[in-house]
Design a protein around this motif. Sequence first.
Motif, mmCIF file in Angstrom:
data_model
loop_
_atom_site.group_PDB
_atom_site.id
_atom_site.type_symbol
_atom_site.label_atom_id
_atom_site.label_comp_id
_atom_site.label_asym_id
_atom_site.label_seq_id
_atom_site.Cartn_x
_atom_site.Cartn_y
_atom_site.Cartn_z
ATOM 1 N N GLY A 199 9.581 -17.919 -5.727
ATOM 2 C CA GLY A 199 8.261 -17.956 -5.101
ATOM 3 C C GLY A 199 8.272 -17.636 -3.620
ATOM 4 O O GLY A 199 7.230 -17.702 -2.963
ATOM 5 N N GLY A 200 9.434 -17.283 -3.078
ATOM 6 C CA GLY A 200 9.519 -16.964 -1.652
ATOM 7 C C GLY A 200 8.725 -15.713 -1.299
ATOM 8 O O GLY A 200 8.514 -14.842 -2.148
ATOM 9 N N GLU A 201 8.303 -15.638 -0.042
ATOM 10 C CA GLU A 201 7.466 -14.516 0.382
ATOM 11 C C GLU A 201 7.861 -14.091 1.787
ATOM 12 O O GLU A 201 8.108 -14.935 2.656
ATOM 13 N N ILE A 202 7.917 -12.790 2.000
ATOM 14 C CA ILE A 202 8.222 -12.284 3.332
ATOM 15 C C ILE A 202 7.311 -11.097 3.630
ATOM 16 O O ILE A 202 6.999 -10.305 2.730
ATOM 17 N N ILE A 203 6.853 -11.017 4.888
ATOM 18 C CA ILE A 203 6.034 -9.878 5.328
ATOM 19 C C ILE A 203 6.788 -9.181 6.446
ATOM 20 O O ILE A 203 7.127 -9.799 7.458
ATOM 21 N N VAL A 204 7.069 -7.901 6.238
ATOM 22 C CA VAL A 204 7.872 -7.131 7.196
ATOM 23 C C VAL A 204 7.140 -5.865 7.607
ATOM 24 O O VAL A 204 6.139 -5.480 6.996
ATOM 25 N N GLY A 205 7.659 -5.218 8.646
ATOM 26 C CA GLY A 205 7.034 -3.980 9.094
ATOM 27 C C GLY A 205 7.806 -3.372 10.246
ATOM 28 O O GLY A 205 8.995 -3.654 10.439
ATOM 29 N N ALA B 238 2.974 -5.954 -2.011
ATOM 30 C CA ALA B 238 1.617 -5.676 -1.537
ATOM 31 C C ALA B 238 1.713 -5.126 -0.115
ATOM 32 O O ALA B 238 2.704 -5.369 0.592
ATOM 33 N N VAL B 239 0.702 -4.382 0.299
ATOM 34 C CA VAL B 239 0.711 -3.787 1.641
ATOM 35 C C VAL B 239 -0.638 -4.005 2.313
ATOM 36 O O VAL B 239 -1.645 -4.268 1.650
ATOM 37 N N SER B 240 -0.640 -3.889 3.640
ATOM 38 C CA SER B 240 -1.866 -4.183 4.390
ATOM 39 C C SER B 240 -1.904 -3.369 5.674
ATOM 40 O O SER B 240 -0.871 -3.072 6.273
ATOM 41 N N ARG B 241 -3.108 -3.034 6.087
ATOM 42 C CA ARG B 241 -3.290 -2.393 7.397
ATOM 43 C C ARG B 241 -3.383 -3.420 8.510
ATOM 44 O O ARG B 241 -2.946 -3.189 9.629
ATOM 45 N N ASP B 242 -4.002 -4.584 8.226
ATOM 46 C CA ASP B 242 -4.309 -5.532 9.295
ATOM 47 C C ASP B 242 -3.548 -6.853 9.187
ATOM 48 O O ASP B 242 -3.716 -7.729 10.030
ATOM 49 N N GLY B 243 -2.740 -7.023 8.151
ATOM 50 C CA GLY B 243 -1.992 -8.270 7.996
ATOM 51 C C GLY B 243 -2.810 -9.379 7.369
ATOM 52 O O GLY B 243 -2.316 -10.493 7.201
ATOM 53 N N VAL B 244 -4.044 -9.092 7.035
ATOM 54 C CA VAL B 244 -4.917 -10.102 6.442
ATOM 55 C C VAL B 244 -5.272 -9.729 4.998
ATOM 56 O O VAL B 244 -5.073 -10.498 4.064
ATOM 57 N N ARG B 245 -5.787 -8.522 4.845
ATOM 58 C CA ARG B 245 -6.174 -8.061 3.508
ATOM 59 C C ARG B 245 -5.038 -7.232 2.914
ATOM 60 O O ARG B 245 -4.720 -6.165 3.427
ATOM 61 N N PHE B 246 -4.446 -7.732 1.847
ATOM 62 C CA PHE B 246 -3.330 -7.046 1.200
ATOM 63 C C PHE B 246 -3.771 -6.414 -0.122
ATOM 64 O O PHE B 246 -4.596 -6.982 -0.836
ATOM 65 N N VAL B 247 -3.219 -5.239 -0.393
ATOM 66 C CA VAL B 247 -3.456 -4.568 -1.669
ATOM 67 C C VAL B 247 -2.136 -4.552 -2.432
ATOM 68 O O VAL B 247 -1.117 -4.087 -1.917
ATOM 69 N N GLU B 248 -2.170 -5.082 -3.651
ATOM 70 C CA GLU B 248 -0.937 -5.235 -4.432
ATOM 71 C C GLU B 248 -0.675 -4.003 -5.292
ATOM 72 O O GLU B 248 -1.615 -3.423 -5.855
ATOM 73 N N PHE B 249 0.569 -3.622 -5.389
ATOM 74 C CA PHE B 249 0.952 -2.585 -6.346
ATOM 75 C C PHE B 249 0.935 -3.199 -7.741
ATOM 76 O O PHE B 249 1.517 -4.285 -7.950
ATOM 77 N N PRO B 250 0.288 -2.542 -8.711
ATOM 78 C CA PRO B 250 0.293 -3.093 -10.065
ATOM 79 C C PRO B 250 1.705 -3.106 -10.629
ATOM 80 O O PRO B 250 2.522 -2.247 -10.293
ATOM 81 N N ALA C 288 -0.156 6.338 -2.106
ATOM 82 C CA ALA C 288 -1.239 7.033 -2.803
ATOM 83 C C ALA C 288 -1.568 6.351 -4.123
ATOM 84 O O ALA C 288 -2.710 6.408 -4.595
ATOM 85 N N ALA C 289 -0.595 5.667 -4.712
ATOM 86 C CA ALA C 289 -0.808 5.019 -6.012
ATOM 87 C C ALA C 289 -1.856 3.924 -5.934
ATOM 88 O O ALA C 289 -2.478 3.571 -6.950
ATOM 89 N N ILE C 290 -2.059 3.355 -4.738
ATOM 90 C CA ILE C 290 -3.072 2.311 -4.590
ATOM 91 C C ILE C 290 -4.156 2.744 -3.599
ATOM 92 O O ILE C 290 -4.903 1.918 -3.075
ATOM 93 N N GLY C 291 -4.196 4.049 -3.310
ATOM 94 C CA GLY C 291 -5.280 4.592 -2.495
ATOM 95 C C GLY C 291 -5.221 4.210 -1.030
ATOM 96 O O GLY C 291 -6.256 4.174 -0.355
ATOM 97 N N MET C 292 -4.023 3.947 -0.501
ATOM 98 C CA MET C 292 -3.891 3.592 0.918
ATOM 99 C C MET C 292 -3.346 4.798 1.683
ATOM 100 O O MET C 292 -2.386 5.437 1.251
ATOM 101 N N ASP C 293 -3.927 5.076 2.856
ATOM 102 C CA ASP C 293 -3.415 6.202 3.639
ATOM 103 C C ASP C 293 -2.424 5.755 4.708
ATOM 104 O O ASP C 293 -1.616 6.543 5.193
ATOM 105 N N SER C 294 -2.465 4.468 5.076
ATOM 106 C CA SER C 294 -1.516 3.977 6.071
ATOM 107 C C SER C 294 -1.494 2.457 6.027
ATOM 108 O O SER C 294 -2.507 1.822 5.716
ATOM 109 N N VAL C 295 -0.344 1.880 6.332
ATOM 110 C CA VAL C 295 -0.217 0.419 6.363
ATOM 111 C C VAL C 295 0.740 0.021 7.478
ATOM 112 O O VAL C 295 1.556 0.828 7.942
ATOM 113 N N ARG C 296 0.636 -1.242 7.883
ATOM 114 C CA ARG C 296 1.578 -1.766 8.884
ATOM 115 C C ARG C 296 2.361 -2.956 8.343
ATOM 116 O O ARG C 296 3.291 -3.415 8.985
ATOM 117 N N PHE C 297 1.954 -3.503 7.205
ATOM 118 C CA PHE C 297 2.579 -4.725 6.696
ATOM 119 C C PHE C 297 2.990 -4.538 5.235
ATOM 120 O O PHE C 297 2.194 -4.044 4.435
#
Length: 315
Positions: free
Chosen positions: A89-95, A131-143, A178-187
Amino acid sequence: MKFFLHVCTVGRCCLAIYTIMLSSLHAQTSRSIYAAGVDTVFLFKPGTGQNLGQEAKYFPLNIFGLPDTTAREDVPATRPEQICSLGFGGEIIVGFKNAVLVDRPGADFTIFENAFKYLGNRIYAEPAKIAVSRDGVRFVEFPFDSVTLRGCAGKTPTNGNQSPFNPALSGGDSFDLAAIGMDSVRFIKITDISAIVLNNPQHPFWDVTISGFDLDAVVGLNLAPLLLSTGVNVQNEEPIVDIALTNDIIAIRRTTNNQAFSMRCELYALNGTLILSQGLSSAETFIHTSALARGAYFCICRGGAYVFSQTILLW
Ligand SMILES: [Ca+2]
Ligand SMILES: [Ca+2]
């Protein structure tokens, strides 16, 4: 060695293109896409159980830079100098401190765990969801598929003798924005889900010894630098400030101990409009940029006879 590579990569952004001509800044507002391992941990919430490599003497350097070069299809990376176990259940956010990960044709980043082949063609997998995010708040998960583990990280061995920048050869698990419709992310968020496998003896990847995802490296394949160019004008060969961008904050650190002169930072839009002016009274000053429009700015720091400028891209 990993640390050295990390420093060189970051240094390339910050140091490679000094110029003494401020007027040349306009000509340097684009730079080529490059690849590198992550250099920043934004958040780490260890899970339960396995905690290899979580100690400060190993972490986070053990997940920065490139994957373990000794890893092979049937030889996992196991040393705490190279991997950090997330735990169940561990979680890490990198960038990336001064870059944004952008979508280009094909894979955009690769995550290296220490999966390996055993008992013939069986894979020892301790999966994580991504999952990835542009702002570090809203994340979009890869299915992902919890049975085949398709879409997870932690299911493909690392070929440490191949280029980690070539997903066709490197091993690890690659992801395409592109698989999740994101053009750029930071997280990039990695969350261990290996209990899904451990708790189901019928699972095709089940193994009684599964103890959670072990992170080796995360390599961005398509990075766009946020610090686009620098200028320094002076009687001083050293830069007088060091500028870093993290999550809508510009951090400006005075690199000289000479406090005899006061310094100011000015932020200009590309059309020359002064956006803000702020004193650099302390050793490190933070300028919050979340209210500013996205785009390129000139950040100019002046003090005494010194002028230092940096083009900054707010993404
Ligand atoms: Ca593992
Ligand atoms: Ca892509």
